[in-house]
Design an enzyme around this catalytic site. Structure first.
Site, PDB file in Angstrom:
ATOM      1  N   PHE A   1      48.458  65.042  35.620  1.00  0.00           N
ATOM      2  CA  PHE A   1      48.079  65.138  34.221  1.00  0.00           C
ATOM      3  C   PHE A   1      49.303  65.459  33.368  1.00  0.00           C
ATOM      4  CE2 PHE A   1      43.653  65.464  35.553  1.00  0.00           C
ATOM      5  CZ  PHE A   1      43.011  64.779  34.534  1.00  0.00           C
TER       6      PHE A   1
ATOM      7  N   ARG B   1      38.819  55.184  35.202  1.00  0.00           N
ATOM      8  CA  ARG B   1      38.990  56.354  36.059  1.00  0.00           C
ATOM      9  C   ARG B   1      39.864  55.959  37.243  1.00  0.00           C
ATOM     10  NH1 ARG B   1      35.565  60.492  35.024  1.00  0.00           N
ATOM     11  NH2 ARG B   1      37.432  61.618  35.718  1.00  0.00           N
ATOM     12  N   ALA B   2      40.721  56.845  37.648  1.00  0.00           N
ATOM     13  CA  ALA B   2      41.643  56.570  38.757  1.00  0.00           C
ATOM     14  C   ALA B   2      40.925  56.808  40.083  1.00  0.00           C
ATOM     15  CB  ALA B   2      42.879  57.442  38.637  1.00  0.00           C
TER      16      ALA B   2
ATOM     17  N   LYS C   1      18.108  32.994  29.181  1.00  0.00           N
ATOM     18  CA  LYS C   1      19.297  32.146  29.060  1.00  0.00           C
ATOM     19  C   LYS C   1      20.210  32.471  30.238  1.00  0.00           C
ATOM     20  CE  LYS C   1      22.988  30.570  26.078  1.00  0.00           C
ATOM     21  NZ  LYS C   1      23.910  30.508  27.226  1.00  0.00           N
TER      22      LYS C   1
ATOM     23  N   HIS D   1      44.713  16.966  70.298  1.00  0.00           N
ATOM     24  CA  HIS D   1      44.333  18.265  69.751  1.00  0.00           C
ATOM     25  C   HIS D   1      43.576  18.066  68.439  1.00  0.00           C
ATOM     26  CE1 HIS D   1      48.115  17.358  67.646  1.00  0.00           C
ATOM     27  NE2 HIS D   1      47.622  18.065  66.648  1.00  0.00           N
TER      28      HIS D   1
ATOM     29  N   ASP E   1      43.359  19.357  64.409  1.00  0.00           N
ATOM     30  CA  ASP E   1      44.071  20.028  63.320  1.00  0.00           C
ATOM     31  C   ASP E   1      43.047  20.642  62.376  1.00  0.00           C
ATOM     32  OD1 ASP E   1      46.816  19.489  63.949  1.00  0.00           O
ATOM     33  OD2 ASP E   1      46.434  17.390  63.426  1.00  0.00           O
TER      34      ASP E   1
ATOM     35  N   HIS F   1      42.033  61.505  28.180  1.00  0.00           N
ATOM     36  CA  HIS F   1      41.141  62.648  27.990  1.00  0.00           C
ATOM     37  C   HIS F   1      41.429  63.288  26.630  1.00  0.00           C
ATOM     38  CE1 HIS F   1      39.832  63.108  32.349  1.00  0.00           C
ATOM     39  NE2 HIS F   1      40.774  62.175  32.422  1.00  0.00           N
TER      40      HIS F   1
ATOM     41  N   GLU G   1      21.986  37.753  28.436  1.00  0.00           N
ATOM     42  CA  GLU G   1      22.674  37.125  27.308  1.00  0.00           C
ATOM     43  C   GLU G   1      21.733  36.751  26.178  1.00  0.00           C
ATOM     44  OE1 GLU G   1      25.761  33.411  26.462  1.00  0.00           O
ATOM     45  OE2 GLU G   1      24.825  33.657  28.421  1.00  0.00           O
TER      46      GLU G   1
ATOM     47  N   SER H   1      30.055  59.226  33.645  1.00  0.00           N
ATOM     48  CA  SER H   1      31.399  59.787  33.791  1.00  0.00           C
ATOM     49  C   SER H   1      32.362  58.826  34.475  1.00  0.00           C
ATOM     50  CB  SER H   1      31.333  61.093  34.586  1.00  0.00           C
ATOM     51  OG  SER H   1      31.034  60.831  35.950  1.00  0.00           O
TER      52      SER H   1
END
Length: 849
Positions: free
Chosen positions: A621, A794-795, A258, A42, A44, A669, A395, A722
């Site tokens: 909230f 932000r969630a 750079k 076989h 491997d 917020h 940079e 946002s």
């Protein structure tokens, strides 16, 4: 499974199989396929994952036919040094029979391979001699004593009507298939070619096909002024830069970008490429695709200098992505960007003028569509080019004298100018972690000075959870009993908290100048630099030009802020499932951007978006204070409509922010007023919210339109992504008007814009009218209403960030969620000045509309 199972099944010491020792200094994850003539023949199949070789027995061997499934039975993990094992396992031992390497190389996937393995589906790419391109391992539900998977070749250019047995001789030995014969010499990251290795058989054949072209390239090289015949600079040392504040002026200088990657030197000798790091590490086996690309050049002998990078969609180098490629968690293509040609076709070109060397290099590389590319330059206009790179988020520049020779070391012919204030430092110790933090608290840093090491301060922010683990593992191996120097007496770190290490590792750190005593101010970790040696640190700046405030080690004292001691419970809780960011990552992010975030938060009433089970679950909230929020989260009593007073909350330091993160806060917020004058707003926000079908370029035009109309009434404004779908235009005003006056002004302004351009804008929330138009949301300017803070996460999927911009940056942004947690950290570390410079001191009167 674990190596315990591997050891339990074997009588190590009486079998030639490795016992699990050091496999060498490689980096990129390896794979190996071994043909095993056991009781049942076989193959491997083994992938390096989490420090071991995850292993599968594939009875029929891999098939190169696209979509053909091969059973792969998962077996015990094997040690990394098993990747090179060949030999006979004696009769009577587990797995008795002959083992030989069928194929080996590197592999990569997109994401954490350990997590993907646990989920039961691995999509990956192999880069080896016989097996290349895309593959899949998928765990099945078939029952058995061992877990069963399917190994599948993906449909790509590497698919073929072949299987493993077609690539071995009848006696079971390996059979060459094109470049497959090179798989032994094209070593993995732990098996390197030596500089004196004989060229590979496939390369010898290719060498004969080059001979006609070789003479032409040799003639071109010899025709250049300064060329030396018969003296190829094999093993040349790199030319190095001197750091200065701005690029030099005049047409005697050319300017290159750079690139943010690893310096890579290449010796191509008789068709065989040897890759070297700038400090002499052999990287030939670590980056075989680059070696192969160099060997495909139309010459058999060359000396090359350039930078190994990964490029993003904008063509900018992405060091983080490069690190992920090397770690095996990204399949992004590597690019070798070449900027010099010290030798070609047996000719030493080091004394040839730089512009002539580069012209010959550009012709040699051709169209540059593969792994090799030419690093372009601009002659003159240094200040303008430097400014443009700042706008593009690059940079900095490397500037070189156009007629200069290639001189190893630092000569002043090459200088670099960087926008970010960052440098490399030697790690000399670390402090113990505090609270719930794992790994270490901070790294103690030093730099070369007067032939020795001088203490430069410490860095305790900018580390991800993986950084803390990985760096600690490296430092534990080089622990030292004694300090390399005496700390200044007024550096108040308890000696019992320090573990000293030998000065072997180099870290790159961003910082905001030096304190009056010479130590780093507001240092933030960027990355480890394995490509640089401690001896190089402190030598890339012209010491004669240092100012008195640059560094005064003999008077050193700590200017570091105390380390935050806020304890995080469940730091491994996943807060962004799709981006795999934990609570610890969120806390580390807010620490790393504290200098930019705090001016937007400190001393203002806050509303919080808390997500107890991460952003992927239900969030809510909160605006009222409670005792359980933490000692650094303060109450402020505010009048209610009912006539009573209730405690709202605010923070005055980063400790308060981290305490709120501990309570699973993701978004911040703030009010448009301070706790000292809550009834006198000093900020107005126009939230531009796109309806269905509004293009991003239309949003950019709308924000500029709002800016221009505000300017007509003598109001200066600032712009923010946002992090959601839209843009915020923020207007500072002198405190004085009431909330009702501010709200009426904002409503009138929005209505006026909607009246003048009803096909583009509306001032109503009615969703039925929103399609194809932009809602100018003025409702955020009422008492108690809030807008997300600049630099707040932000969630949302991908961990986006609400990012403040300069107006001249807006046109280069491609989406309102262009900055995620990682990119925002990188921006924070590289910013030289606040994009909203002056907003806190600007005092504007509210006009009467």
């Amino acid at each position: 499974m674990s190596l315990r199972d591997y050891a339990r099944k074997r009588r190590l010491g009486t079998t030639p199989e490795p016992s699990g020792g050091d496999a060498g200094p490689g980096t990129r994850p390896v794979y190996v396929v071994q043909l095993h003539h056991a009781s049942t023949r076989h193959y491997d199949f083994r992938l390096e994952i989490d420090g071991v070789l995850k292993s599968w027995a594939v009875p029929k061997g891999p098939s190169l036919r696209a979509g053909e499934k091969r059973l792969a039975v998962e077996v015990e993990d094997h040690p990394l040094d098993y990747a090179t094992f060949e030999g006979d396992i004696p009769r009577g031992h587990y797995g008795a029979g002959h083992v030989e390497v069928f194929d080996r190389g590197h592999w990569a996937c997109d994401g954490d391979p350990l997590a993907l393995h646990a989920k039961g589906k691995l999509e990956f790419t192999l880069s080896g001699g016989k097996l290349s391109g895309g593959w899949s391992l998928v765990r099945t539900r078939m029952r058995g004593r061992q877990r069963q998977w399917l190994l599948i070749k993906r449909d790509d250019a590497h698919a073929a009507d072949l299987e493993a047995d077609d690539l071995v001789d009848r006696d079971g030995r390996r059979k060459s298939r094109g470049r497959a014969a090179e798989s032994d010499a094209a070593a993995t990251g732990r098996i390197h070619r030596t500089s004196g290795a004989e060229p590979k058989p496939g390369v010898r054949r290719a060498r004969h096909t080059r001979k006609k072209n070789e003479a032409g390239w040799r003639d071109r090289a010899l025709a250049l002024k300064g060329a030396l015949d018969g003296a190829m600079p094999i093993g040349f040392d790199p030319a190095l830069t001197i750091l200065q504040d701005a690029p030099p002026a005049g047409d005697r200088w050319l300017h290159e970008l750079k690139w943010d990657g690893y310096r890579l030197l290449v010796d191509l000798v008789d068709g065989g490429a040897r890759l070297r790091s700038r400090n002499g590490l052999d990287w030939t086996g670590t980056f075989p695709e680059i070696a192969a690309a160099v060997e495909s050049l139309p010459v058999g002998d060359a000396c090359l200098d350039g930078e190994l990078v990964v490029l993003d969609a904008d063509g900018h180098s992405d060091f983080s992505e490069l690190q992920r490629v090397i770690e095996g968690s990204s399949r992004a293509p590597l690019r070798y960007l070449l900027f010099d040609l010290p030798g070609l076709a047996g000719v030493d070109l080091r004394k040839v003028a730089l512009t002539d060397r580069k012209a010959l290099l550009k012709d040699l590389l051709g169209d540059g569509t593969g792994a090799l590319a030419y690093s372009e330059h601009v002659i003159g206009h240094g200040a303008q080019v430097f400014e443009q790179t700042a706008r593009a988020g690059i940079e900095g520049l490397v500037s070189k004298r156009v007629g200069s020779a290639y001189r190893s070391g630092r000569s002043g012919d090459w200088v670099k100018s960087k926008h970010a204030r960052s440098d490399e430092f030697v790690i000399v110790g670390y402090t113990r972690p505090k609270g719930s933090r794992s790994g270490f608290g901070s790294l103690l840093l030093a730099s070369r000075h007067d032939g020795g090491l001088a203490y430069m301060g410490r860095v305790g922010t900018g580390f991800g959870s993986d950084d803390l683990k990985r760096i600690l593992e490296r430092l534990r191996k080089i622990r030292a009993r004694d300090a390399p120097f005496d700390l200044p007496g007024h550096v108040r770190i308890p000696r019992a908290d320090i573990t000293w290490v030998r000065p072997r590792e180099v870290a790159e750190v961003a910082f905001r100048g030096h304190g009056k005593e010479g130590l780093l101010r507001q240092a933030s970790f960027l990355r480890m630099r394995p490509d640089k040696t401690p001896e190089e640190v402190g030598n890339d700046r012209d010491t004669a030009k240092r100012t008195a405030t640059d560094r005064k080690p003999e008077r050193a004292t700590s200017t570091h802020e105390p380390e935050t001691t806020v304890k995080l419970t469940h730091p491994d809780r996943v807060m962004f499932a799709d981006a795999a960011h934990t609570k610890q990552d969120v806390a580390d992010y807010y620490r790393s951007v504290a200098d930019w975030l705090l001016p937007e938060l400190v001393g203002r009433p806050l509303s919080l978006l808390r997500c107890p089970d991460g952003s992927q679950s239900e969030c809510f909230f909160q605006k009222h204070h409670s005792d359980g929020l933490g000692d650094h989260v303060h109450p402020v009593p505010l009048q209610q409509k009912s006539g009573g007073r209730e405690d709202y909350l605010y923070v005055d330091a980063i400790e308060g922010v981290i305490e709120l993160v501990q309570m699973n806060t993701i978004e911040f917020h703030p009010w448009g007023a301070t706790v000292e004058a809550p009834e006198r707003p000093d900020r107005m926000v126009f939230d531009l919210d796109p309806g269905e079908g509004v293009a991003w370029k239309t949003m950019i035009a709308a924000a500029r339109d709002v800016r221009d109309r505000l300017a007509w009434i003598d109001l200066e404004s600032f712009v923010r992504l946002s992090g959601g779908k839209g843009l915020h235009v923020v207007v500072p005003i002198a405190p004085g008007p009431s909330w009702d006056e501010v709200r009426r002004f904002c409503e009138g302004f929005a209505v006026a814009m909607a009246t003048q351009a009803p096909d583009r804008y509306l001032a109503s929330m009615a969703k039925a009218k929103r399609k194809g138009r932009i809602f100018i949301d003025w409702l955020r300017n009422a008492r108690g209403a809030t807008s997300v803070a600049s630099w707040s996460l932000r969630a949302r999927p991908g961990a986006p960030v609400a990012m403040p911009l300069r107006w001249d940056e807006l046109g280069r942004i491609r989406a309102p969620d262009a900055y995620d947690l990682t990119r925002a950290r990188r921006r924070a570390a590289s910013l030289g000045s606040d994009p909203w410079q002056g907003i806190s001191t600007l005092r504007q009167s509210l006009p009467d509309l």
